[in-house]
Design an enzyme around this catalytic site. Structure first.
Site, PDB file in Angstrom:
ATOM      1  N   LYS A  91      30.871  37.782  46.132  1.00 25.89           N
ATOM      2  CA  LYS A  91      30.355  38.812  45.232  1.00 25.89           C
ATOM      3  C   LYS A  91      28.830  38.715  45.230  1.00 25.89           C
ATOM      4  O   LYS A  91      28.271  37.609  45.255  1.00 25.89           O
ATOM      5  CB  LYS A  91      30.910  38.571  43.828  1.00 25.89           C
ATOM      6  CG  LYS A  91      30.534  39.630  42.800  1.00 25.89           C
ATOM      7  CD  LYS A  91      31.198  39.346  41.454  1.00 25.89           C
ATOM      8  CE  LYS A  91      30.913  40.430  40.428  1.00 25.89           C
ATOM      9  NZ  LYS A  91      31.589  40.168  39.128  1.00 25.89           N
ATOM     10  N   SER A 135      34.272  44.099  37.353  1.00 22.60           N
ATOM     11  CA  SER A 135      33.104  44.387  38.151  1.00 22.60           C
ATOM     12  C   SER A 135      33.162  43.846  39.579  1.00 22.60           C
ATOM     13  O   SER A 135      32.397  44.279  40.423  1.00 22.60           O
ATOM     14  CB  SER A 135      31.864  43.804  37.465  1.00 22.60           C
ATOM     15  OG  SER A 135      31.965  42.382  37.404  1.00 22.60           O
ATOM     16  N   SER A 165      36.667  40.641  34.965  1.00 21.60           N
ATOM     17  CA  SER A 165      36.212  41.187  36.257  1.00 21.60           C
ATOM     18  C   SER A 165      36.784  40.571  37.513  1.00 21.60           C
ATOM     19  O   SER A 165      36.530  41.066  38.607  1.00 21.60           O
ATOM     20  CB  SER A 165      34.693  41.112  36.346  1.00 21.60           C
ATOM     21  OG  SER A 165      34.136  42.142  35.580  1.00 21.60           O
TER      22      SER A 165
END
Ligand code: GLN
Length: 487
Positions: free
Chosen positions: A76, A151, A175
């Site tokens: 990420k 997210s 997330s």
């Protein structure tokens, strides 16, 4: 081979069926072909990946290989990676090249993992759909008109579309788990403090926790074995050696006590999600577990408390982006104040600004007691509810999300509806507990697409190995996690 689990790929590499360089090229080719559709990656680190793959093959030839050696992964874009663009999904950091590796990145590098690139995400990890990314929404491989969740949406998309074998994510309020649920994957949020946050760009520091998004619970355990453990550079990382998370995967569930939250069932769940949950409960009963209804009497307050505490912490954490030290600076500032104002106005997106406003308001004199302190009190009550529940049961089962993946644009102009996406996940962050989302069903959309459903298992503090064991046993007796998007 790109559709295989880490455990399978690890065996293929060990048996010499394929080299890491070949496997890495395979993923890089797929990324080159498909990333323009999915928008899963913000940065592809092709040269680095091929160099790491060659190193991994060399290490293996010398007999020096662990389970992740040569496995192509993605991070990420919230994790700092030395000499690599690290944007956090924001225009503010669109030119930021990190000068050092996050602990998570350093550990995975040391374990011989191959980094394919940095994945798309909601700006500063604020969101539930990946639509808040400065780099545009990622697309759900099960239906590209739909969001992958957020997210960590890019990480989930990349794993589900076979653009990497496994990916890192972060979970402040859901997330990791929510995008895993939307994309038919396994998403694991460890206990707060289990994994170092050093070099992981801060959103809400008392809630943020890293973890893997994977194709199976076994893969999550393999990844946890590398990611977890104390770190002197993060004073909130727990000073407790991490266990071998794979050691108990095959433990029997005979006698396991599973709690079902009375409040969840009363709230009127989506019918498909509820029936997936009931089916999962039957699987666990057939494996020897007993089911008990439990109460989490303050769970209805969790979204309200979270959306005070998380923005409050975010408003403090994001004050560092002032156009001076790093990141975006506006053109031709008239003076210092103009530079601060315009750099922040131009560098942050709308959702981030909304959170900074809410957080600053909640922390300001006169409102601090009414909002921030109240939210902290609720947080304590929520923690106590879980402490009480875990006196009666070993693990709690429930839905991960109120519904399946929604359409891109569907909820974007209504922040409160978007915040309610997090209704089943945020209390776990407030309490700091470990939780996993695993695929447990699917439903058909109006236009005939199969959309995955995830269920969540929540453990007591630092009971990660137990949670992974339960998830793995479920996956030994079901095949939801093996279902793949079409095409
Ligand atoms: N959707 C939640 C939020 O927007 C959770 C995000 C997260 O876990 N990073 O704050």
């Amino acid at each position: 081979m790109s559709d295989r689990t880490v455990a399978e790929l690890s065996r293929s590499l060990a048996q010499g069926e394929i080299s890491s360089v070949e496997l890495t090229r395979d993923y890089l080719d797929r990324i080159a072909q498909h990333n323009s559709l999915y928008n899963a990656y913000i940065t592809v680190t092709e040269d680095l990946a091929l160099a790491q793959a060659a190193q991994a093959d060399a290490a293996r030839a010398k007999g020096d290989a662990g389970p992740l050696t040569g496995i192509p992964i993605a991070h990420k874009d919230i994790f700092c990676m030395k000499d690599v663009l690290t944007t956090c999904g924001s225009k503010m950091l669109a030119n930021f090249v990190a000068p050092y590796d996050a602990t998570v990145v350093a550990k995975l590098n040391a374990a011989g993992a191959v980094t394919l690139g940095k994945t798309n995400m909601d700006e500063f990890a604020m969101g539930s759909s990946n639509e808040n990314s400065f780099f545009g929404a990622a697309r759900n491989p099960w239906d590209t008109d739909r969001v992958p969740g957020g997210s960590s949406g890019g990480s989930a998309t990349a794993v589900a579309a076979d653009l990497c074998a496994i990916a890192t994510g972060t979970d402040t309020g859901g997330s990791i788990r929510q995008p895993a649920a939307f994309c038919g994957l396994t998403g694991f949020k460890p206990s707060y403090g289990r994994i170092s946050r050093w070099g992981m760009i801060a959103y809400a520091s008392s809630l943020d926790q890293a973890g893997p998004i994977s194709k199976s619970a076994e893969d999550a355990a393999l990844m946890m074995n590398v990611m977890a453990g104390p770190d002197h550079r993060d004073s909130t990382s727990v000073d407790m050696p991490a266990p071998d998370f794979t050691a108990n995967l095959n433990d029997s569930l005979q006698g396991l006590r599973i709690g079902v939250v009375r409040q969840h069932l009363a709230e009127g769940l989506d019918a498909n999600v509820e029936s997936a949950l009931q089916d999962a409960i039957k699987v666990f009963e057939s494996l020897g577990a007993s089911i008990k209804e439990i109460d989490l009497p303050n769970s209805h307050l969790s979204v309200s408390a979270y959306y005070v505490i998380a923005p409050a912490e975010a408003s403090a954490n994001l004050s560092r982006y002032d156009g001076v030290r790093f990141g975006y600076r506006c053109e031709n500032p008239a003076n210092l104040e103009d530079m601060y104002k315009r750099s922040r106005s131009e560098g942050f997106g709308n959702e981030v600004k909304r959170r900074i406003l809410v957080g600053t308001y909640a922390l300001s004199a006169g409102y601090y007691d009414a909002y921030y302190i109240k939210a902290q009190q609720i947080r304590r009550l929520i923690k106590q509810d879980y402490i009480d529940a875990f006196k009666e049961v070993d693990v709690i089962i429930g839905p991960t999300t109120p519904n399946t993946a929604f359409k891109i644009g569907e909820k974007n102009d209504d922040p409160v509806t978007m915040y309610l996406e997090d209704i089943y996940t945020v209390s776990i962050n407030l309490a700091g507990l470990p939780a996993i989302s695993i695929p447990a069903g699917s439903s058909k959309s109006a236009d005939g697409k199969s959309l995955p459903i995830g269920i969540q298992l929540v453990g007591s503090d630092f009971a990660e190995a137990k949670v992974l064991n339960i998830a793995h046993q479920f996956q030994q007796h079901t095949d939801w996690h093996q279902q793949r998007p079409e095409g």
